[in-house]
Design a protein around this motif. Structure first.
Motif, PDB file in Angstrom:
ATOM      1  N   ALA A 172       0.774  -1.069   0.163  1.00 28.76           N
ATOM      2  CA  ALA A 172       0.093  -0.036  -0.047  1.00 28.76           C
ATOM      3  C   ALA A 172       0.844   1.330   0.043  1.00 28.76           C
ATOM      4  O   ALA A 172       0.542   2.252  -0.438  1.00 28.76           O
ATOM      5  CB  ALA A 172      -0.902   0.139   1.281  1.00 28.76           C
ATOM      6  N   HIS A 183      -6.563   9.494   3.555  1.00 26.39           N
ATOM      7  CA  HIS A 183      -5.154   9.870   3.805  1.00 26.39           C
ATOM      8  C   HIS A 183      -4.848  11.223   3.625  1.00 26.39           C
ATOM      9  O   HIS A 183      -5.676  12.268   3.231  1.00 26.39           O
ATOM     10  CB  HIS A 183      -4.438   8.976   2.326  1.00 26.39           C
ATOM     11  N   SER A 209      -3.251  13.216   1.949  1.00 27.51           N
ATOM     12  CA  SER A 209      -3.104  13.768   0.628  1.00 27.51           C
ATOM     13  C   SER A 209      -4.667  14.128   0.285  1.00 27.51           C
ATOM     14  O   SER A 209      -4.665  15.154  -0.595  1.00 27.51           O
ATOM     15  CB  SER A 209      -2.914  12.448  -0.366  1.00 27.51           C
ATOM     16  N   ASP A 251     -10.417   9.437  -4.575  1.00 32.42           N
ATOM     17  CA  ASP A 251      -8.852   9.324  -4.076  1.00 32.42           C
ATOM     18  C   ASP A 251      -8.883   7.700  -4.320  1.00 32.42           C
ATOM     19  O   ASP A 251      -9.288   6.942  -3.519  1.00 32.42           O
ATOM     20  CB  ASP A 251      -8.629   9.538  -2.807  1.00 32.42           C
TER      21      ASP A 251
HETATM   22  C1  LIG Z   1      -5.639   6.175  -0.042  1.00 36.88           C
HETATM   23  C2  LIG Z   1      -4.455   6.939  -0.437  1.00 36.88           C
HETATM   24  N1  LIG Z   1      -4.227   8.189  -1.011  1.00 36.88           N
HETATM   25  C3  LIG Z   1      -3.229   8.863  -1.428  1.00 36.88           C
HETATM   26  C4  LIG Z   1      -1.999   8.509  -1.481  1.00 36.88           C
HETATM   27  C5  LIG Z   1      -0.832   9.267  -1.725  1.00 36.88           C
HETATM   28  O1  LIG Z   1      -0.171   8.773  -2.694  1.00 36.88           O
HETATM   29  P1  LIG Z   1       1.237   9.471  -3.233  1.00 36.88           P
HETATM   30  O2  LIG Z   1       2.100   9.340  -2.087  1.00 36.88           O
HETATM   31  O3  LIG Z   1       1.675   8.465  -4.131  1.00 36.88           O
HETATM   32  O4  LIG Z   1       0.873  10.666  -3.873  1.00 36.88           O
HETATM   33  C6  LIG Z   1      -1.802   7.247  -0.815  1.00 36.88           C
HETATM   34  C7  LIG Z   1      -0.577   6.646  -0.479  1.00 36.88           C
HETATM   35  O5  LIG Z   1      -0.097   5.969   0.316  1.00 36.88           O
HETATM   36  C8  LIG Z   1      -2.892   6.560  -0.305  1.00 36.88           C
HETATM   37  O6  LIG Z   1      -3.003   5.123   0.203  1.00 36.88           O
END
Ligand SMILES: Cc1ncc(COP(=O)(O)O)c(C=O)c1O
Length: 401
Positions: free
Chosen positions: A29, A120, A122, A197
């Motif tokens: 993950a 997350h 993000s 996402d």
């Molecule tokens: C659910 C989810 N969203 C967003 C991200 C962000 O991904 P990245 O770090 O590749 O931008 C992750 C990374 O683990 C994630 O698990």
């Protein structure tokens, strides 16, 4: 189940040993390993095709442009989109930040952004920053202790017609699979945009943006056997004209004068600067590899390993989080032992698992824990590796519990 040993033979990474043992890599993950097919495609793109796409009339530059656009078509096909709806970015985080800023900048101040407690960082901090910058507020759908969204809270908050509902398709902590089609529909019924996402879903299951009927969808190449540094933002065609580009630079323009500029057609309007040709080529090769296995098989294999892992960990008294029927992700704790200590025990046995808050601190708060261990599976993992994890966890419990 897939023949994981045969698949592993495609990955140069697995030729190495750690502490004299083959590595059981159970942190997919976070990021995945790369098959030879992806590495070869990228090497070929560097060795034989390295020119700046869109900028030259010589044959090599035209070939570079074609390779980049072929990669875009491959991605579009993989998620059921039109090629113009695929915007290449750096990763899912970049994609979500772009979506957040485009949406927040486009509407009058004082609107509501709806997220969930399951996100997350993000899909959380990106909107928090954009909301603050453009004068909006954020509301969150609650998560229940079983790892599902609270339906009542969802309907109440979605019913208040937020500007956008941005939600995770598959939780990176719990493996919860949200019904993305239903959630998008709920957003649209209330006049909101739907942003998904899909960082943990596109690598693991068949995802079709037409069926989901979402407005935005974000994912990363590195979590699906592709390289780091390439990601995707799907943006529905109808929306592309409406938004002004966030960033300016080369190739995103039609005409430039000292007084201003007009914009290139989408998706180029949203892709300023020299594109990541080798990253896009690598992602396309990763998609070919996954399609060769079949996404239904990928999904079944990872879910099967997660179910087996839950059973084995439960058998040794671990506390499990999230729904029994989830994606290929298992979060757990062992008594009061700190997750880092459990991960350290596993590491001694050449078993790599993640420990910590998994970039989802509000979710950890909702679950009433500070951290957990997480095993996450992909196509090259097998039950033998789960057994190795279970025996390392069992040893940790005996030594530290
Ligand atoms: C659910 C989810 N969203 C967003 C991200 C962000 O991904 P990245 O770090 O590749 O931008 C992750 C990374 O683990 C994630 O698990």
């Amino acid at each position: 189940m897939l023949n994981a040993k045969k698949i592993r033979a495609d990955f140069p990474f697995f030729k190495q040993k750690l502490k004299g043992k083959p590595l059981a890599y159970l942190d997919n993950a976070a990021t995945t390993q790369k098959p030879r097919q992806v590495l070869d495609a990228m090497q070929e793109a560097y060795v034989a095709r390295n020119a700046n796409p869109y900028r030259g009339a010589y044959a090599l530059a035209v070939e570079a442009t074609e390779a980049y656009e072929r990669a875009r078509e491959k991605v579009a096909d993989f998620i059921g989109a039109e090629p113009e709806e695929v915007i290449f970015t750096r990763n899912a985080t970049d994609s979500l930040n772009i979506a957040a800023n485009l949406v927040c900048a486009s509407r009058k101040r004082g609107s509501t952004i709806l997220l969930t407690e399951m996100e997350h960082h993000s899909n959380l901090v990106s909107w928090q920053l954009a909301a603050k910058r453009w004068g909006h507020r954020i509301s969150y759908v609650k998560v229940k202790s079983d790892g599902h969204l609270c339906r009542e809270d969802l309907e109440k908050k979605a019913g208040m017609s937020p500007l956008v509902f941005s939600f995770v398709h598959v939780s990176n902590v719990l493996g919860t699979v949200n019904n993305a089609k239903q959630l998008s529909q709920l957003a649209h019924e209330n006049g909101s945009l739907a942003c998904i996402d899909a960082a943990q879903s596109v690598p693991h299951m068949s995802v079709d943006v037409q069926k989901l009927n979402c407005d935005f969808l974000a994912f990363s190449g590195h979590k699906m056997l592709g390289p780091a540094g390439i990601g995707v933002l799907y943006m529905k065609k109808e929306l592309q004209e409406e938004f002004e580009p966030l960033f300016g630079g080369g190739e995103m323009i039609k005409k430039v004068s000292l007084g201003g500029a007009s914009w290139n057609d989408p998706p180029h309007k949203f892709e300023p600067g020299t594109p990541n040709l080798q990253g896009a080529v690598g992602l396309a090769a990763a998609i070919d590899y996954l399609m060769g296995i079949g996404m239904e098989n990928v999904e079944r294999h990872c879910q099967g390993l997660a179910a087996y892992c839950r059973k084995e960990l439960e058998g040794i008294g671990a506390q499990l989080y999230g729904p029994v029927k989830g994606a290929g992700i298992v979060s757990f704790n062992v008594g009061n032992i700190h997750p880092h200590d459990v991960a350290h025990f596993a590491d001694k046995e050449a078993v790599a698992i993640r420990s910590g808050h998994h970039c989802a601190q509000p979710l950890m708060n909702a679950l009433g824990i500070a951290a957990s261990c997480r095993a996450s599976f992909y196509v090259y993992n097998d039950k033998e590796e789960v057994d190795r994890l279970a025996s390392a966890v069992s040893r940790a419990a005996k030594a530290l519990g």
